[in-house]
Write an enzyme that holds these catalytic residues in place. Structure first.
Site, mmCIF file in Angstrom:
data_model
loop_
_atom_site.group_PDB
_atom_site.id
_atom_site.type_symbol
_atom_site.label_atom_id
_atom_site.label_comp_id
_atom_site.label_asym_id
_atom_site.label_seq_id
_atom_site.Cartn_x
_atom_site.Cartn_y
_atom_site.Cartn_z
ATOM 1 N N LYS A 291 0.718 -1.238 -0.083
ATOM 2 C CA LYS A 291 0.005 0.019 0.008
ATOM 3 C C LYS A 291 0.791 1.244 0.021
ATOM 4 C CE LYS A 291 -4.070 -2.036 1.720
ATOM 5 N NZ LYS A 291 -5.327 -1.832 3.038
ATOM 6 N N ASP B 146 -9.920 2.515 1.575
ATOM 7 C CA ASP B 146 -10.040 1.906 2.821
ATOM 8 C C ASP B 146 -10.636 3.035 3.955
ATOM 9 O OD1 ASP B 146 -8.835 -0.426 2.369
ATOM 10 O OD2 ASP B 146 -6.817 0.126 2.746
#
Length: 272
Positions: free
Chosen positions: A70, A107
């Site tokens: 990420k 997210d």
């Protein structure tokens, strides 16, 4: 896998456990969209080659990104939304034919959906972890108005850097330190996931009104959630964040709203 069909996918290392293909393909079928969603095992060493190969594929719509990529994927993407500065991690990358790769983060929005749905309110939150997921969770909590945040991590310097990046004063504690009395505890690590050690912490300092939120979804009933329920605490499992962030990514990849009216059926499929 169908040749010549538009597709998106999720990349990570490991990736076999990912439920993202089940979610996206469930929605694609419900909406009768001619496309696919896959998963691809990509190691840190193979990340550059992965993007080089996929950018040459006209059918590739982009990818979701999970552990451990990420932060690393930000080196390969454009960032028109300022995600590098605001969050410092990306989990969704969209491909425009002949154009740049656009990175964003779903997210944070996916995480918040569960709190908004429960009309949760609190003053003090604790995040366990200081990686890519924790960055998105910290951003989400600060935008939600939570000013008192503690980060629990193995590496105090990394945890402090997380707070500094977000411009949040906060506190840092180690993994063996006792918990403060917080309103919300979030596991933002892979601890408790299949193949990883359990997250073993003493929840007794938490008030009875506390909410325990574990982003791990394989297994769905983690040791942390079992311990929280044993204390009578309210819990949120990892599927809620997973489905929430997937819905935001689905719109990016397939230009359609995820049919969330089928959430109950989807959860049954994911937990079968």
């Amino acid at each position: 896998m169908t040749q010549g069909l538009p597709y998106a996918e999720v990349i990570g290392d490991p990736i076999a456990h990912s439920k993202s293909p089940l979610i996206h393909n469930f929605w694609l079928e419900k909406l009768q969209i001619e496309a696919e969603y896959r998963k691809a095992h990509v190691t840190p060493e193979g990340l550059a080659a992965y993007f080089l190969q996929r950018r040459a594929d006209p059918d590739w719509l982009g990818c979701n990104v999970t552990i451990p990529h990420k932060i690393a994927v930000m080196d390969y993407t454009d960032d028109p939304g300022g995600v590098r500065t605001r969050i410092g991690a990306m989990n969704t990358i969209a491909s425009e034919t002949g154009g740049p790769l656009i990175g964003t983060n779903t997210d944070a929005g996916g995480f918040l959906q569960a709190l908004i749905h429960r009309k949760w309110r609190g003053d003090h939150a604790l995040i366990i972890g200081a990686g890519g997921a924790a960055r998105a969770i910290l951003f989400a909590l600060t935008t939600f108005g939570i000013a008192n945040i503690t980060v629990m991590a193995r590496d105090p310097a990394k945890a402090q850097a997380l707070l500094d990046h977000a411009g949040t004063p906060g506190n840092v504690i180690g993994m063996t330190d006792p918990l403060p009395s917080v309103d919300l505890l979030v596991n933002g690590t892979s601890l408790g996931m299949v193949g990883q050690p359990d997250l073993a912490i003493d929840l007794s300092p938490l008030p009875t009104s506390a909410l325990v939120y574990d982003i791990v979804y394989a297994p769905l009933e983690t040791s942390l959630l079992v311990a929280a329920k044993a204390r009578g605490l309210a819990t949120v499992d990892g599927l809620e964040m997973l489905i929430g962030q997937a819905a935001l990514a689905f719109d990016i990849f397939f230009d359609a709203d995820a049919p969330r009216e089928h959430d109950e059926e989807l959860r049954a499929l994911l937990t079968a």
